[in-house]
Design a protein around this motif. Structure first.
Motif, PDB file in Angstrom:
ATOM      1  N   TYR A  71       0.835  -1.207   0.000  1.00 31.49           N
ATOM      2  CA  TYR A  71       0.000   0.000   0.000  1.00 31.49           C
ATOM      3  C   TYR A  71       0.868   1.254   0.000  1.00 31.49           C
ATOM      4  O   TYR A  71       0.622   2.196  -0.770  1.00 31.49           O
ATOM      5  CB  TYR A  71      -0.914  -0.020   1.230  1.00 31.49           C
ATOM      6  N   GLU A  72       1.886   1.281   0.860  1.00 28.63           N
ATOM      7  CA  GLU A  72       2.762   2.443   0.962  1.00 28.63           C
ATOM      8  C   GLU A  72       3.519   2.690  -0.342  1.00 28.63           C
ATOM      9  O   GLU A  72       3.684   3.835  -0.782  1.00 28.63           O
ATOM     10  CB  GLU A  72       3.762   2.258   2.115  1.00 28.63           C
ATOM     11  N   GLU A  73       3.998   1.619  -0.958  1.00 28.43           N
ATOM     12  CA  GLU A  73       4.752   1.748  -2.210  1.00 28.43           C
ATOM     13  C   GLU A  73       3.899   2.404  -3.296  1.00 28.43           C
ATOM     14  O   GLU A  73       4.402   3.200  -4.102  1.00 28.43           O
ATOM     15  CB  GLU A  73       5.218   0.373  -2.693  1.00 28.43           C
ATOM     16  N   ILE A  74       2.616   2.094  -3.304  1.00 25.07           N
ATOM     17  CA  ILE A  74       1.720   2.610  -4.339  1.00 25.07           C
ATOM     18  C   ILE A  74       1.171   3.986  -3.986  1.00 25.07           C
ATOM     19  O   ILE A  74       1.235   4.925  -4.799  1.00 25.07           O
ATOM     20  CB  ILE A  74       0.547   1.625  -4.573  1.00 25.07           C
ATOM     21  N   ILE A  75       0.643   4.124  -2.783  1.00 26.26           N
ATOM     22  CA  ILE A  75      -0.058   5.346  -2.398  1.00 26.26           C
ATOM     23  C   ILE A  75       0.883   6.430  -1.878  1.00 26.26           C
ATOM     24  O   ILE A  75       0.777   7.604  -2.258  1.00 26.26           O
ATOM     25  CB  ILE A  75      -1.134   5.027  -1.334  1.00 26.26           C
ATOM     26  N   HIS A  76       1.815   6.049  -1.003  1.00 26.33           N
ATOM     27  CA  HIS A  76       2.697   7.058  -0.410  1.00 26.33           C
ATOM     28  C   HIS A  76       3.669   7.635  -1.445  1.00 26.33           C
ATOM     29  O   HIS A  76       4.010   8.832  -1.397  1.00 26.33           O
ATOM     30  CB  HIS A  76       3.466   6.466   0.770  1.00 26.33           C
ATOM     31  N   SER A  77       4.107   6.814  -2.392  1.00 24.87           N
ATOM     32  CA  SER A  77       5.006   7.326  -3.437  1.00 24.87           C
ATOM     33  C   SER A  77       4.320   8.425  -4.242  1.00 24.87           C
ATOM     34  O   SER A  77       4.934   9.435  -4.601  1.00 24.87           O
ATOM     35  CB  SER A  77       5.453   6.189  -4.366  1.00 24.87           C
ATOM     36  N   LYS A  78       3.057   8.219  -4.525  1.00 21.01           N
ATOM     37  CA  LYS A  78       2.270   9.225  -5.254  1.00 21.01           C
ATOM     38  C   LYS A  78       2.241  10.542  -4.479  1.00 21.01           C
ATOM     39  O   LYS A  78       2.470  11.623  -5.037  1.00 21.01           O
ATOM     40  CB  LYS A  78       0.846   8.703  -5.458  1.00 21.01           C
ATOM     41  N   ALA A  79       1.974  10.441  -3.170  1.00 21.03           N
ATOM     42  CA  ALA A  79       1.885  11.635  -2.327  1.00 21.03           C
ATOM     43  C   ALA A  79       3.223  12.371  -2.250  1.00 21.03           C
ATOM     44  O   ALA A  79       3.272  13.612  -2.285  1.00 21.03           O
ATOM     45  CB  ALA A  79       1.418  11.243  -0.929  1.00 21.03           C
ATOM     46  N   ILE A  80       4.321  11.610  -2.166  1.00 21.72           N
ATOM     47  CA  ILE A  80       5.650  12.219  -2.079  1.00 21.72           C
ATOM     48  C   ILE A  80       5.971  13.007  -3.348  1.00 21.72           C
ATOM     49  O   ILE A  80       6.466  14.143  -3.286  1.00 21.72           O
ATOM     50  CB  ILE A  80       6.724  11.143  -1.830  1.00 21.72           C
ATOM     51  N   ILE A  81       5.694  12.408  -4.502  1.00 23.32           N
ATOM     52  CA  ILE A  81       5.997  13.092  -5.770  1.00 23.32           C
ATOM     53  C   ILE A  81       5.114  14.324  -5.922  1.00 23.32           C
ATOM     54  O   ILE A  81       5.580  15.398  -6.323  1.00 23.32           O
ATOM     55  CB  ILE A  81       5.811  12.143  -6.971  1.00 23.32           C
ATOM     56  N   GLU A  82       3.839  14.186  -5.592  1.00 22.50           N
ATOM     57  CA  GLU A  82       2.923  15.326  -5.704  1.00 22.50           C
ATOM     58  C   GLU A  82       3.361  16.490  -4.818  1.00 22.50           C
ATOM     59  O   GLU A  82       3.297  17.651  -5.215  1.00 22.50           O
ATOM     60  CB  GLU A  82       1.508  14.879  -5.342  1.00 22.50           C
ATOM     61  N   GLU A  83       3.807  16.170  -3.616  1.00 25.54           N
ATOM     62  CA  GLU A  83       4.278  17.223  -2.712  1.00 25.54           C
ATOM     63  C   GLU A  83       5.554  17.879  -3.252  1.00 25.54           C
ATOM     64  O   GLU A  83       5.742  19.091  -3.139  1.00 25.54           O
ATOM     65  CB  GLU A  83       4.544  16.648  -1.323  1.00 25.54           C
ATOM     66  N   ALA A  84       6.414  17.066  -3.863  1.00 26.60           N
ATOM     67  CA  ALA A  84       7.690  17.583  -4.368  1.00 26.60           C
ATOM     68  C   ALA A  84       7.508  18.511  -5.564  1.00 26.60           C
ATOM     69  O   ALA A  84       8.235  19.502  -5.701  1.00 26.60           O
ATOM     70  CB  ALA A  84       8.606  16.424  -4.743  1.00 26.60           C
ATOM     71  N   ILE A  85       6.566  18.190  -6.446  1.00 23.48           N
ATOM     72  CA  ILE A  85       6.435  18.968  -7.683  1.00 23.48           C
ATOM     73  C   ILE A  85       5.210  19.888  -7.695  1.00 23.48           C
ATOM     74  O   ILE A  85       5.079  20.721  -8.594  1.00 23.48           O
ATOM     75  CB  ILE A  85       6.394  18.042  -8.919  1.00 23.48           C
ATOM     76  N   GLY A  86       4.312  19.711  -6.716  1.00 25.92           N
ATOM     77  CA  GLY A  86       3.124  20.561  -6.665  1.00 25.92           C
ATOM     78  C   GLY A  86       2.134  20.280  -7.766  1.00 25.92           C
ATOM     79  O   GLY A  86       1.342  21.158  -8.150  1.00 25.92           O
ATOM     80  N   ARG A  87       2.138  19.049  -8.269  1.00 28.37           N
ATOM     81  CA  ARG A  87       1.207  18.651  -9.329  1.00 28.37           C
ATOM     82  C   ARG A  87       0.660  17.248  -9.057  1.00 28.37           C
ATOM     83  O   ARG A  87       1.287  16.460  -8.361  1.00 28.37           O
ATOM     84  CB  ARG A  87       1.899  18.661 -10.700  1.00 28.37           C
ATOM     85  N   LYS A  88      -0.480  16.960  -9.664  1.00 25.30           N
ATOM     86  CA  LYS A  88      -1.130  15.674  -9.486  1.00 25.30           C
ATOM     87  C   LYS A  88      -0.406  14.590 -10.287  1.00 25.30           C
ATOM     88  O   LYS A  88       0.000  14.818 -11.430  1.00 25.30           O
ATOM     89  CB  LYS A  88      -2.593  15.773  -9.929  1.00 25.30           C
ATOM     90  N   ILE A  89      -0.252  13.425  -9.679  1.00 26.14           N
ATOM     91  CA  ILE A  89       0.332  12.270 -10.368  1.00 26.14           C
ATOM     92  C   ILE A  89      -0.800  11.312 -10.729  1.00 26.14           C
ATOM     93  O   ILE A  89      -1.542  10.846  -9.862  1.00 26.14           O
ATOM     94  CB  ILE A  89       1.367  11.561  -9.460  1.00 26.14           C
ATOM     95  N   ASP A  90      -0.930  11.031 -12.019  1.00 23.60           N
ATOM     96  CA  ASP A  90      -2.056  10.224 -12.500  1.00 23.60           C
ATOM     97  C   ASP A  90      -1.692   8.793 -12.870  1.00 23.60           C
ATOM     98  O   ASP A  90      -2.589   7.955 -13.019  1.00 23.60           O
ATOM     99  CB  ASP A  90      -2.682  10.885 -13.736  1.00 23.60           C
TER     100      ASP A  90
END
Length: 307
Positions: free
Chosen positions: A177-196
């Motif tokens: 779960y963390e590998e899938i969901i948390h990675s998305k959140a980390i990238i989104e926070e880093a770049i300020g954009r939604k990861i689809d």
């Protein structure tokens, strides 16, 4: 054997209009590295020299309709235009290698072609590297500053390739779960954009991962399963066609036509059988560990009562 194989694919390509006459799908290409050969590493089929990469990109620009992954999803939802003379193709890169920025991007810019880069967050932290390059003394992956730079580029879409690049089906529920969901959140926070978009490391996943993704805000996920994508293709199991340094323009044409799909389907079955075997072994070890923990807990409880 190699000559026979080459003749077979040429034969398939020669009769492509008869053998592959169905509605055109969307081919999603899978690249990894683009850079000079490194004698310290040896032969790397997935590391494409810049000159060969430009040959491949020039072909795509001339003979195909290269679209973004977002546009591909939109087409798969609304219906693929079968009247197009130039088949739809998507370019993707796995692992977030530094050379995607230094060598691949200038060529993509030259031909104005979009691409999606799937990054592994801890590789961007520079705390881990792809297993193939563990002993390499030079930086292999994009830094977060470079990721932010790429996120602003009009040709580039970013996607998640997990936190640590594990075999997802062999992790426990929490890590998966963390590998899938948390990675998305980390990238989104880093770049300020939604990861689809999401990419399964090594194409390894199970029903558990599909369930996690279906309950998330990802709109698509790519596998390593071969073939083209049609309206019927599940959005969380998009197929891809791998490109290597051996792919001359003619070989790439063959792949894009489907001449190699039969071979990659055989290899995919073999890989899936290996994953299933590994999952069974992993489940067996977890069961044994659980029994051992239960046994120790009972012994500790017994000792506490007798104390």
């Amino acid at each position: 054997m190699k000559r026979i194989f080459t003749l077979l694919t040429l034969l398939l390509y020669s009769f492509r209009s008869l053998l592959f006459s169905g509605p055109p799908g969307i081919r999603i290409l899978m690249f990894h590295k683009v850079g000079p050969k490194d004698p310290k590493i040896g032969y790397e089929p997935t590391n494409i020299p810049p000159e060969r990469f430009e040959e491949q990109i020039a072909l795509l620009s001339k003979a195909y309709n290269v679209i973004s992954l977002h546009d591909a999803i939109a087409l798969l939802k609304s219906g693929i235009d079968v009247t197009l003379k130039r088949p739809n193709v998507v370019i993707t890169f796995n692992d977030g290698f530094l050379d995607n920025l230094t060598h691949a991007l200038p060529i993509l810019e030259k031909y104005n072609l979009p691409a999606t880069l799937f990054i592994t967050t801890q590789c961007c932290d520079q705390s881990i590297t792809h297993p193939r390059y563990n002993n390499h003394d030079q930086a292999q992956h994009l830094t977060w500053d470079q990721v932010r730079e790429l996120s602003q580029h009009p040709l580039i879409t970013l996607g998640s390739h997990t936190l640590t690049h594990p075999f997802l089906s062999q992790t426990d529920q929490e890590q998966s779960y963390e590998e899938i969901i948390h990675s998305k959140a980390i990238i989104e926070e880093a770049i300020g954009r939604k990861i689809d978009f999401f990419c399964y490391p090594s194409g390894n996943y199970s029903e558990r991962e599909l369930t996690t993704l279906s309950g998330s805000n990802y709109i698509g996920a790519v596998t390593v399963k071969p073939g083209s994508n049609s309206i019927a293709t599940p959005r969380l199991e998009l197929r891809r066609t791998e490109v290597t340094e051996k792919d001359t323009p003619l070989e790439l044409k063959k792949k894009l036509t489907g001449c190699y799909d039969w071979l990659y389907k055989i290899l995919d079955i073999k890989r899936e059988n290996g994953f299933k075997k590994a999952r069974k072994q992993h489940a067996k070890k977890e069961k044994a560990a659980s029994k051992q923990a239960e046994k120790m807990a009972k012994e500790e409880a017994k000792m506490a009562r007798s104390a």
